[in-house]
Design an enzyme around this catalytic site. Structure first.
Site, short mmCIF file in Angstrom:
data_model
loop_
_atom_site.label_atom_id
_atom_site.label_comp_id
_atom_site.label_asym_id
_atom_site.label_seq_id
_atom_site.Cartn_x
_atom_site.Cartn_y
_atom_site.Cartn_z
N GLY A 191 0.74 -1.25 -0.05
CA GLY A 191 -0.13 -0.18 -0.03
C GLY A 191 0.85 1.20 0.15
O GLY A 191 2.05 1.07 0.17
N GLY A 213 -0.26 -4.59 0.81
CA GLY A 213 -1.22 -4.20 0.09
C GLY A 213 -1.45 -5.30 -1.49
O GLY A 213 -2.58 -5.21 -1.91
N GLU A 236 5.39 -5.93 7.51
CA GLU A 236 4.71 -4.64 8.26
C GLU A 236 5.40 -4.51 9.84
O GLU A 236 5.80 -3.25 10.00
CB GLU A 236 3.38 -4.92 8.14
CG GLU A 236 2.41 -4.55 7.09
CD GLU A 236 2.56 -5.96 6.18
OE1 GLU A 236 2.93 -6.94 6.51
OE2 GLU A 236 1.94 -5.66 5.21
N ASP A 244 -1.38 -6.19 7.67
CA ASP A 244 -2.96 -5.89 7.36
C ASP A 244 -3.52 -6.61 6.31
O ASP A 244 -3.16 -7.65 6.03
CB ASP A 244 -2.94 -4.37 7.46
CG ASP A 244 -1.94 -3.91 6.32
OD1 ASP A 244 -1.25 -4.73 5.67
OD2 ASP A 244 -2.16 -2.57 5.82
C1 QUE Z 1 7.13 -2.75 5.15
C2 QUE Z 1 5.82 -2.51 4.46
C3 QUE Z 1 5.91 -2.04 3.22
C4 QUE Z 1 7.37 -1.40 2.65
C5 QUE Z 1 8.38 -1.91 3.36
C6 QUE Z 1 8.30 -2.47 4.40
C7 QUE Z 1 4.70 -1.54 2.60
C8 QUE Z 1 5.10 -0.83 1.20
C9 QUE Z 1 6.31 -0.51 0.75
C10 QUE Z 1 6.52 0.06 -0.64
C11 QUE Z 1 7.57 -0.05 -1.27
C12 QUE Z 1 7.97 0.33 -2.54
C13 QUE Z 1 7.23 1.40 -2.87
C14 QUE Z 1 6.23 1.79 -1.86
C15 QUE Z 1 6.03 1.38 -0.91
O1 QUE Z 1 7.55 -0.98 1.33
O2 QUE Z 1 3.53 -1.82 2.80
O3 QUE Z 1 5.25 3.18 -2.43
O4 QUE Z 1 7.34 2.16 -4.29
O5 QUE Z 1 4.06 -0.44 0.48
O6 QUE Z 1 9.40 -2.79 5.09
O7 QUE Z 1 4.83 -2.93 4.98
#
Ligand code: QUE
Length: 358
Positions: free
Chosen positions: A65, A119, A142, A150
């Site tokens: 997400g 997500g 997470e 989640d």
């Molecule tokens: C834990 C997470 C997420 C994460 C890294 C974590 C997560 C998430 C992203 C993410 C990765 C690349 C992206 C971005 C988000 O990384 O939920 O916008 O370009 O979305 O250690 O929960």
């Protein structure tokens, strides 16, 4: 409208392409708001027999997400510069989208090629079919950002064999295709190079029979063995170490275990948010006996509680913004995270603010 998600019909298929390749197709609120009404329309359209969802590019299905936007919205609110609205709306609308997929009346087929976390798991695990490739990197990471698995993690992780879901949810460990099949996330393994042909075959399928059987038949034709799951070799140790009610007891069991593997897992856990770990274990233990709508009601409360805490903002900065990887967790030790603090995070919200999905 957003260019971040492409929607089209191909013959009898509704086709979704998550299209933010530079952000690893991470799911933002704009994408959720485009997807929800389209999936509702496809659910009842007589022309659409099944829905397929995939990610653009070769790296990711969906990395998660857009927690960075949630963090920014809530940080602006804290600084007196905004209403924090996105921060609250994101989780509510993401849960409503996941619920629509969970109850979708037609085959919902995710082609999960590459990174799939958080997500992205929510967009795939709740559908009827998950096709994974040799490039799969599946995780619920997470606890590294001070929150908890989640998107229904409290529902699907406790339903994986033994304590595998507890291990995956607490550590954020990554699964490849064989592990994903072993735990039950994946329904089929297809080489990435065969996905275009698979999509063509679904489009060309004769849908006059029972729709689900038609989809199963096509997927079976493309499905290949994925080999032995690395998790199988760890399964007994995971069972010994993770079947505990307290995170402190999991860590002690890892010490007693005495192997290099156990030392590695313990090192991983000690880097995670102590609050995130305790909330996660409490959720997974409760989730075992609850229905899907009951679990996501709890998760929404936890999402609100966790994102209002400093750990979430520390975690996002450490992992996604400054990327230094050294968050300052508060509390900094498991012992300081009391049962009352965990209980508080599960407290019902004012009636108008609860998540209502069913
Ligand atoms: C834990 C997470 C997420 C994460 C890294 C974590 C997560 C998430 C992203 C993410 C990765 C690349 C992206 C971005 C988000 O990384 O939920 O916008 O370009 O979305 O250690 O929960």
């Amino acid at each position: 409208m957003t260019e971040d998600v492409l929607l089209e019909t191909r013959g009898p298929l509704g086709l979704v392409t998550l299209h933010r390749p530079r952000a690893l197709n991470a799911l933002n609120l704009g994408m959720i708001r485009v997807l929800h009404p389209q999936l509702e329309a496809w659910a009842t359209s007589p022309d659409v027999r099944a829905v397929v969802i995939r990610g653009a590019g070769e790296k990711a299905f969906c990395a998660g997400g857009d927690v960075r936007a949630v963090h920014e919205s809530l940080a602006r609110e804290k600084a007196g510069e905004g209403d924090g609205r996105l921060g609250r709306d994101f989780f509510r609308e993401e849960y409503r989208l996941n619920h629509l997929i969970h109850t979708f009346p037609k085959p919902f087929i995710a082609l999960v090629d590459g990174i799939c976390m958080g997500g992205g798991v929510g967009l795939s695990v709740h559908g009827s079919h998950r096709v994974v490739t040799e490039r799969l990197v599946l995780a619920m990471p997470e606890t590294a950002i001070g929150i908890f698995p989640d998107v229904g993690g409290g529902w699907f992780l406790p339903r994986y064999p033994g304590e595998l879901g507890t291990y995956l949810g607490l550590t954020g460990a990554r699964c490849g295709a064989a592990d994903a099949l072993h735990v039950g996330y994946a329904t089929h393994h297809v080489p990435a190079a065969r996905l275009p042909a698979l999509l063509d075959a679904l489009e060309a399928a004769d849908f006059r029979g029972e729709v689900r059987a038609v989809v199963d038949g096509v997927l079976a034709r493309f499905s290949e063995p994925a080999g032995t799951a690395p998790l199988e070799a760890m399964e007994e140790a995971i069972q010994r170490c993770f079947a505990h009610a307290r995170v402190e007891d999991v860590l002690q069991a890892l010490v007693r275990e005495g192997s290099a593997w156990a030392a590695d897992v313990r090192a991983t856990l000690t880097r995670m948010s102590p609050f995130g770990l305790k909330v996660t274990l409490a959720l997974l233990r409760r989730g075992r006996a609850l229905s899907y709508p009951e679990v996501v009601t709890l998760e929404y409360r936890l999402a609100r509680a966790c994102t209002s805490r400093e750990d979430f903002h520390q975690g996002i900065r450490a992992v996604l913004v400054e990327k230094h990887g050294r968050p300052h967790w508060r509390p900094s030790t498991l012992e300081e995270v009391t049962e009352a603090m965990v209980e508080e995070a599960f407290r019902p919200l004012p009636p108008g603010e609860e998540l209502v999905v069913a």
